[in-house]
Motif scaffolding. Structure first.
Motif, PDB file in Angstrom:
ATOM      1  N   ILE A  98     -60.333  28.153   1.527  1.00  0.00           N
ATOM      2  CA  ILE A  98     -60.842  26.900   0.967  1.00  0.00           C
ATOM      3  C   ILE A  98     -59.672  26.111   0.387  1.00  0.00           C
ATOM      4  CG2 ILE A  98     -62.406  25.836  -0.707  1.00  0.00           C
ATOM      5  CD1 ILE A  98     -64.014  28.403  -0.718  1.00  0.00           C
TER       6      ILE A  98
ATOM      7  N   THR B 293     -64.924  25.492  10.963  1.00  0.00           N
ATOM      8  CA  THR B 293     -64.256  24.682   9.942  1.00  0.00           C
ATOM      9  C   THR B 293     -65.252  23.639   9.464  1.00  0.00           C
ATOM     10  OG1 THR B 293     -63.362  23.122  11.565  1.00  0.00           O
ATOM     11  CG2 THR B 293     -61.965  24.995  10.960  1.00  0.00           C
ATOM     12  N   GLU B 294     -65.104  23.231   8.217  1.00  0.00           N
ATOM     13  CA  GLU B 294     -66.045  22.262   7.656  1.00  0.00           C
ATOM     14  C   GLU B 294     -65.354  21.463   6.561  1.00  0.00           C
ATOM     15  OE1 GLU B 294     -70.188  20.854   7.721  1.00  0.00           O
ATOM     16  OE2 GLU B 294     -68.973  22.111   9.026  1.00  0.00           O
ATOM     17  N   ARG B 295     -65.707  20.185   6.480  1.00  0.00           N
ATOM     18  CA  ARG B 295     -65.252  19.317   5.379  1.00  0.00           C
ATOM     19  C   ARG B 295     -66.488  18.864   4.620  1.00  0.00           C
ATOM     20  NH1 ARG B 295     -64.463  14.020   3.728  1.00  0.00           N
ATOM     21  NH2 ARG B 295     -62.408  13.527   2.799  1.00  0.00           N
TER      22      ARG B 295
ATOM     23  N   THR C 165     -56.015  25.964  -3.693  1.00  0.00           N
ATOM     24  CA  THR C 165     -56.520  26.677  -2.519  1.00  0.00           C
ATOM     25  C   THR C 165     -56.971  28.068  -2.948  1.00  0.00           C
ATOM     26  OG1 THR C 165     -54.349  27.567  -1.926  1.00  0.00           O
ATOM     27  CG2 THR C 165     -54.975  25.433  -0.964  1.00  0.00           C
TER      28      THR C 165
ATOM     29  N   HIS D  27     -63.375  16.603  -2.404  1.00  0.00           N
ATOM     30  CA  HIS D  27     -63.915  17.266  -1.216  1.00  0.00           C
ATOM     31  C   HIS D  27     -63.181  18.588  -0.999  1.00  0.00           C
ATOM     32  CE1 HIS D  27     -60.476  15.136   0.730  1.00  0.00           C
ATOM     33  NE2 HIS D  27     -60.493  16.148   1.589  1.00  0.00           N
TER      34      HIS D  27
ATOM     35  N   SER E 238     -67.918  16.723   1.277  1.00  0.00           N
ATOM     36  CA  SER E 238     -67.483  15.668   0.370  1.00  0.00           C
ATOM     37  C   SER E 238     -68.513  15.413  -0.722  1.00  0.00           C
ATOM     38  CB  SER E 238     -67.243  14.376   1.165  1.00  0.00           C
ATOM     39  OG  SER E 238     -67.145  13.261   0.315  1.00  0.00           O
TER      40      SER E 238
ATOM     41  N   GLU F 191     -62.221  21.635   2.140  1.00  0.00           N
ATOM     42  CA  GLU F 191     -62.150  21.984   3.554  1.00  0.00           C
ATOM     43  C   GLU F 191     -62.171  23.503   3.661  1.00  0.00           C
ATOM     44  OE1 GLU F 191     -58.730  20.098   5.240  1.00  0.00           O
ATOM     45  OE2 GLU F 191     -59.483  18.056   4.832  1.00  0.00           O
ATOM     46  N   THR F 192     -63.060  24.024   4.507  1.00  0.00           N
ATOM     47  CA  THR F 192     -63.224  25.470   4.634  1.00  0.00           C
ATOM     48  C   THR F 192     -62.910  25.913   6.058  1.00  0.00           C
ATOM     49  OG1 THR F 192     -65.569  25.419   5.277  1.00  0.00           O
ATOM     50  CG2 THR F 192     -65.073  25.364   2.916  1.00  0.00           C
ATOM     51  N   THR F 193     -62.362  27.113   6.161  1.00  0.00           N
ATOM     52  CA  THR F 193     -62.105  27.744   7.461  1.00  0.00           C
ATOM     53  C   THR F 193     -62.590  29.186   7.388  1.00  0.00           C
ATOM     54  OG1 THR F 193     -60.137  26.391   7.843  1.00  0.00           O
ATOM     55  CG2 THR F 193     -60.380  28.384   9.175  1.00  0.00           C
TER      56      THR F 193
END
Length: 301
Positions: free
Chosen positions: A91, A60-62, A104, A46, A64, A48-50
């Motif tokens: 990311i 923000t989003e996760r 990252t 997965h 998967s 994670e974005t900011t």
């Protein structure tokens, strides 16, 4: 075999606006073109974005792989935003169950009024063991400046995805090709006319375990079709179709294992024992490239 629900090449569309853009003519967009040379679902699970606009977190989003939300390459769109606003995307890619990311990446530019900019941003395997200072980010194994001036970026064209870098479809992978093998959890070679075992499935019927070695096709989203024909009985089996995800198995090839193909659909199992079976497979990736192969096996008596 990893089978995912049908989905388009675009992963998500995020329409985010900074707090100061209300009431202004803010028609600038930044499209982050996200790619990776790692195998999604195998090397990481997965992301994670900011997103930030002028230093303010706007989303923000996760996403998967296991949840069916993560497919690469993809577009992450930030905007509309005022002309000159600094747009940044961060990311982090994770393996399930691990608190620290394996890699990252950051990318940033400024919104340019009236333009939709394409900013490529990749998650590179070479960056997994490359630490960088807080002011830098890693690309292709080197620490670089995350900011790219809008004058150095091209306008967004959705066709960029067709030539985007990929874990399986690399410059060295050559033309699309597939080799039929066998195996529930790993690829094993399969000779012409080889006797193969069958086993009972959890929901009835009996199947063989196939595995495929593939070059020149994208890692995610390829459509697999498996067909079978018993020549001595002149009986054609119903085809099996699925959308598949491959895993890396070398520098320029990928594999799929655990392809379950039922051999007694419409026939009593005793009728197929000892019979030759002609198997044909076709793989078509999201770009429309196709690889095909055929192999004869003999069902174990």
């Amino acid at each position: 075999m990893s089978v995912r629900p049908t989905h388009e090449a675009l992963l998500a569309l995020f329409l985010l606006c900074s707090a100061g853009c209300a009431g202004e003519a803010a028609d600038a967009l930044v499209v982050f073109g996200l790619t990776t040379d790692m195998a999604v679902g195998f090397q990481f699970d997965h992301i994670e974005t900011t997103t930030k606009v002028d230093g303010v977190v706007t989303g923000t989003e996760r996403l998967s792989y296991g949840g069916g939300e993560l497919s690469l390459p993809a577009e992450l769109v930030v905007g509309p935003a005022p002309d000159g606003a600094e747009i940044e995307l961060s990311i982090a890619a994770f393996r399930d169950g691990e608190a620290s990311p394996i890699v990252t990446r950051r990318g940033a530019t400024r919104a340019a009024g009236g333009r939709s900019l394409l900013l490529p941003i990749s998650l590179d395997e070479a960056c997994c063991a490359t630490p960088c200072a807080a002011s830098a980010t890693c690309a292709a194994g080197a620490c670089v400046e995350p900011f790219i001036a809008p004058s150095a970026l091209t306008d967004h064209d959705p066709l960029w995805i067709a030539s985007a870098s990929d874990a399986c479809k690399t410059p060295g992978s050559g033309d699309p090709a597939v080799v039929i093998g066998q195996g529930e959890s790993a690829f094993a070679s399969l000779e012409h006319g080889e006797v193969v075992p069958i086993e009972a499935g959890p929901q009835g019927g009996h199947h063989v375990w196939l595995a495929l070695r593939v070059t020149g096709l994208r890692q995610m989203g390829s459509r697999l079709t498996v067909e079978g024909y018993f020549p001595e009985m002149e009986f054609e089996l119903l085809p099996f179709t699925a959308q598949v995800t491959m895993h890396k198995a070398g520098e320029d090839r990928c594999e799929i294992d655990g392809v379950r193909f039922q051999v007694d659909r419409g026939l009593p199992v005793e009728a197929v024992r000892g019979q030759p079976l002609d198997i044909e497979v076709a793989l078509e990736d999201p770009n429309g490239d196709v690889a095909m192969a055929a192999q004869r096996v003999v069902i174990s008596p």
